[in-house]
Write a protein that holds these residues in place. Structure first.
Motif, PDB file in Angstrom:
ATOM      1  N   ASP A 182      54.096  38.402  43.982  1.00 54.78           N
ATOM      2  CA  ASP A 182      55.080  37.723  44.827  1.00 54.78           C
ATOM      3  C   ASP A 182      55.145  36.219  44.534  1.00 54.78           C
ATOM      4  OD1 ASP A 182      56.846  37.027  46.788  1.00 54.78           O
ATOM      5  OD2 ASP A 182      55.619  37.684  48.477  1.00 54.78           O
ATOM      6  N   ASN A 183      56.075  35.834  43.631  1.00 54.87           N
ATOM      7  CA  ASN A 183      56.420  34.427  43.408  1.00 54.87           C
ATOM      8  C   ASN A 183      55.198  33.561  43.085  1.00 54.87           C
ATOM      9  OD1 ASN A 183      58.288  32.302  43.225  1.00 54.87           O
ATOM     10  ND2 ASN A 183      57.889  31.672  45.344  1.00 54.87           N
ATOM     11  N   ILE A 184      54.541  33.892  41.986  1.00 52.06           N
ATOM     12  CA  ILE A 184      53.307  33.188  41.602  1.00 52.06           C
ATOM     13  C   ILE A 184      53.608  32.062  40.615  1.00 52.06           C
ATOM     14  CG2 ILE A 184      51.238  33.474  40.157  1.00 52.06           C
ATOM     15  CD1 ILE A 184      50.612  35.981  41.688  1.00 52.06           C
ATOM     16  N   ASP A 185      53.023  30.904  40.888  1.00 55.31           N
ATOM     17  CA  ASP A 185      53.016  29.768  39.960  1.00 55.31           C
ATOM     18  C   ASP A 185      51.574  29.490  39.570  1.00 55.31           C
ATOM     19  OD1 ASP A 185      55.823  28.826  39.806  1.00 55.31           O
ATOM     20  OD2 ASP A 185      55.566  28.504  41.956  1.00 55.31           O
ATOM     21  N   LEU A 186      51.314  29.364  38.272  1.00 54.84           N
ATOM     22  CA  LEU A 186      49.941  29.197  37.819  1.00 54.84           C
ATOM     23  C   LEU A 186      49.915  28.597  36.422  1.00 54.84           C
ATOM     24  CD1 LEU A 186      46.881  29.842  38.271  1.00 54.84           C
ATOM     25  CD2 LEU A 186      47.335  32.105  37.301  1.00 54.84           C
ATOM     26  N   ASP A 187      49.047  27.612  36.211  1.00 53.91           N
ATOM     27  CA  ASP A 187      48.787  27.064  34.882  1.00 53.91           C
ATOM     28  C   ASP A 187      47.374  27.452  34.464  1.00 53.91           C
ATOM     29  OD1 ASP A 187      51.243  25.868  34.735  1.00 53.91           O
ATOM     30  OD2 ASP A 187      50.533  23.843  35.170  1.00 53.91           O
ATOM     31  N   ILE A 188      47.244  27.938  33.233  1.00 50.03           N
ATOM     32  CA  ILE A 188      45.930  28.273  32.685  1.00 50.03           C
ATOM     33  C   ILE A 188      45.721  27.415  31.444  1.00 50.03           C
ATOM     34  CG2 ILE A 188      44.529  30.084  31.633  1.00 50.03           C
ATOM     35  CD1 ILE A 188      45.899  32.041  33.566  1.00 50.03           C
ATOM     36  N   ARG A 189      44.593  26.757  31.383  1.00 52.11           N
ATOM     37  CA  ARG A 189      44.356  25.711  30.393  1.00 52.11           C
ATOM     38  C   ARG A 189      43.827  26.266  29.068  1.00 52.11           C
ATOM     39  NH1 ARG A 189      41.079  22.810  35.183  1.00 52.11           N
ATOM     40  NH2 ARG A 189      42.849  22.103  36.429  1.00 52.11           N
ATOM     41  N   GLU A 190      44.077  25.501  28.054  1.00 46.97           N
ATOM     42  CA  GLU A 190      43.595  25.824  26.711  1.00 46.97           C
ATOM     43  C   GLU A 190      42.064  25.936  26.724  1.00 46.97           C
ATOM     44  OE1 GLU A 190      44.080  26.551  22.687  1.00 46.97           O
ATOM     45  OE2 GLU A 190      45.757  25.520  23.632  1.00 46.97           O
ATOM     46  N   GLY A 191      41.548  27.076  26.226  1.00 48.00           N
ATOM     47  CA  GLY A 191      40.112  27.222  26.022  1.00 48.00           C
ATOM     48  C   GLY A 191      39.292  27.571  27.248  1.00 48.00           C
ATOM     49  N   GLU A 192      39.927  27.827  28.383  1.00 47.46           N
ATOM     50  CA  GLU A 192      39.134  28.125  29.577  1.00 47.46           C
ATOM     51  C   GLU A 192      38.993  29.625  29.804  1.00 47.46           C
ATOM     52  OE1 GLU A 192      40.418  26.847  33.467  1.00 47.46           O
ATOM     53  OE2 GLU A 192      42.492  27.426  33.117  1.00 47.46           O
ATOM     54  N   VAL A 193      38.011  29.965  30.633  1.00 44.97           N
ATOM     55  CA  VAL A 193      37.854  31.334  31.121  1.00 44.97           C
ATOM     56  C   VAL A 193      38.363  31.344  32.554  1.00 44.97           C
ATOM     57  CG1 VAL A 193      36.255  33.210  31.635  1.00 44.97           C
ATOM     58  CG2 VAL A 193      35.837  31.732  29.657  1.00 44.97           C
ATOM     59  N   PHE A 194      39.423  32.111  32.772  1.00 48.75           N
ATOM     60  CA  PHE A 194      40.074  32.140  34.075  1.00 48.75           C
ATOM     61  C   PHE A 194      40.033  33.566  34.595  1.00 48.75           C
ATOM     62  CE2 PHE A 194      43.393  32.270  37.205  1.00 48.75           C
ATOM     63  CZ  PHE A 194      43.452  30.988  37.737  1.00 48.75           C
ATOM     64  N   SER A 195      39.597  33.747  35.840  1.00 48.68           N
ATOM     65  CA  SER A 195      39.514  35.082  36.426  1.00 48.68           C
ATOM     66  C   SER A 195      40.534  35.260  37.533  1.00 48.68           C
ATOM     67  CB  SER A 195      38.112  35.343  36.986  1.00 48.68           C
ATOM     68  OG  SER A 195      37.175  35.519  35.951  1.00 48.68           O
ATOM     69  N   LEU A 196      41.168  36.433  37.542  1.00 47.19           N
ATOM     70  CA  LEU A 196      42.016  36.879  38.646  1.00 47.19           C
ATOM     71  C   LEU A 196      41.174  37.855  39.466  1.00 47.19           C
ATOM     72  CD1 LEU A 196      45.279  37.559  36.599  1.00 47.19           C
ATOM     73  CD2 LEU A 196      44.875  35.636  38.144  1.00 47.19           C
ATOM     74  N   LEU A 197      40.842  37.456  40.664  1.00 41.68           N
ATOM     75  CA  LEU A 197      39.904  38.194  41.498  1.00 41.68           C
ATOM     76  C   LEU A 197      40.621  38.748  42.718  1.00 41.68           C
ATOM     77  CD1 LEU A 197      36.936  38.944  42.293  1.00 41.68           C
ATOM     78  CD2 LEU A 197      36.782  36.677  43.342  1.00 41.68           C
ATOM     79  N   GLY A 198      40.448  40.034  42.965  1.00 36.10           N
ATOM     80  CA  GLY A 198      41.083  40.632  44.132  1.00 36.10           C
ATOM     81  C   GLY A 198      40.718  42.092  44.264  1.00 36.10           C
ATOM     82  N   GLY A 199      41.002  42.651  45.415  1.00 32.55           N
ATOM     83  CA  GLY A 199      40.741  44.059  45.652  1.00 32.55           C
ATOM     84  C   GLY A 199      41.841  44.938  45.108  1.00 32.55           C
TER      85      GLY A 199
END
Length: 370
Positions: free
Chosen positions: A27-44
């Protein structure tokens, strides 16, 4: 966990939504993910994290919004044309192929010269420490070894972005813990941006530079593991990312940089060593992590909170490295606290039935709206 704030965004997600009939999965997500990082999407289950990952991979088409990688819109690119690779939870290794042939498969399909395939496969197997198993087949490997082969196959094409769907979900607890460090080591050496989908809070916190907690298709909070754990913005995030005690309170006033509160259950006064953007009379909730509580039979210093509550230990759960104390407070509420097991001979100085004093440091309290 590294500080990646100086990195430029590699992936920009703008207003992404995905509907399945009348159900809004993302639902209408805005998100920036940076060069070289480890990013987790956490949820049930049903939080939208896997649907978002599949849209990044190109397996689902957004209902609306944009996905920009290196500033370029991925909307019209099919999965095999995107500079993105995905590692599935099942690993999906070819059982009839050796390790090296599994890893080389994508390069062969892309018609890469044989000499280059040989060099790249050799290098990536060395990186994941699987060179000595190159001639084995998947059924001759342990779960952790198959996981590394799947990772090598995903990395050998050097994607700009690697998507990992529950990458440690098929491993037992002990192996998951050791493999977390392996993933970090490999990612730091390769330098490719990782996006990990997981429902496991400990996994997300140990692996990630940053994480996002999702619920019902929305981002609830984004930040470093430390920031999200210590400063949850909502009761949902506090409950989801580890266990917590929640106290209902009323703001009674401010004095300088301190905020005075009254706990509604007990009527006790308590102090926060910082100002809140809440006027007197506002109802709020205080979040206290179990490991932040100080529990003792003796008299204790209330510290900066100025609060001591009386309780009885209802039961104790011994977990080896720590014990979980279930506390029945005099005001009728139930708390739980953690006690580190420091003494092997005397595992816990506290026993079920003990009358105890409970306090905390005011700086360890997080505040969410009631």
């Amino acid at each position: 966990m590294r500080d990646t704030t100086d990195k430029e965004p590699l992936l920009q997600i703008r207003g992404i939504s995905k509907a399945f009939g009348s159900v809004m999965a993302v639902d209408n997500i805005d998100l920036d993910i940076r060069e070289g990082e480890v990013f987790s999407l956490l949820g049930g289950s049903g939080s939208g994290k896997s649907t978002l990952l599949r849209m990044l991979a190109g397996f689902e088409t957004p209902t609306s919004g944009q996905i920009l990688l290196d500033g370029k819109d991925l909307a019209d690119l099919p999965p095999h044309k995107r500079p993105v690779n995905m590692m599935f939870q099942s690993y999906a290794l070819f059982p009839h192929m050796t390790v090296e042939k599994n890893v080389a498969y994508g390069l062969v399909e892309d018609r890469i010269p044989k000499s280059e395939i040989r060099d790249r496969v050799s290098e990536i197997l060395d990186t994941v420490q699987m060179s000595e198993f190159a001639k084995r087949k998947p059924d001759q490997l342990s779960g952790g070894q198959r996981q590394r082969v799947a990772l090598a196959r995903s990395l050998v094409k050097m994607p700009r972005l690697l998507l990992l769907d529950e990458p440690l979900g098929a491993l037992d607890k002990r192996l998951r813990e050791s493999t977390q460090f392996e993933l970090q080591r490999i990612q730091e050496k390769i330098g490719i941006t990782f996006i990990i989908v997981t429902h496991d809070q400990e996994e997300a916190m140990s692996l990630s530079d940053r994480l996002a907690v999702m619920n019902q298709g929305r981002l609830m909070q984004i930040g470093s593991p430390t920031d999200v754990y210590e400063n949850p913005h909502s009761r949902f995030v506090a409950d989801f990312l580890g266990s917590c005690n929640v106290l209902d309170a009323e703001v009674t006033g401010e004095s300088g940089s301190e905020t005075r509160l009254r706990l509604l259950a007990s009527g006790a006064e308590t102090v926060l060593p910082y100002a809140l953007d809440h006027p007197a009379g506002d109802k709020i909730q205080l979040v206290l992590r179990p490991e932040k509580l100080i529990v003792a039979r003796r008299e204790i210093d209330p510290g900066s909170s100025g609060t001591i509550l009386k309780a009885e230990i209802a039961e104790i759960g011994y977990l080896g490295h720590r014990s979980i104390l279930h506390l029945q407070m005099d005001d009728g509420t139930l708390f739980h606290a953690h006690e580190v097991s420091l003494n092997r001979r005397n595992r816990s100085p506290l026993q079920a039935g003990d009358k105890v004093n409970v306090t905390w440091d005011g700086s360890d309290v997080a505040v969410v709206s009631a």
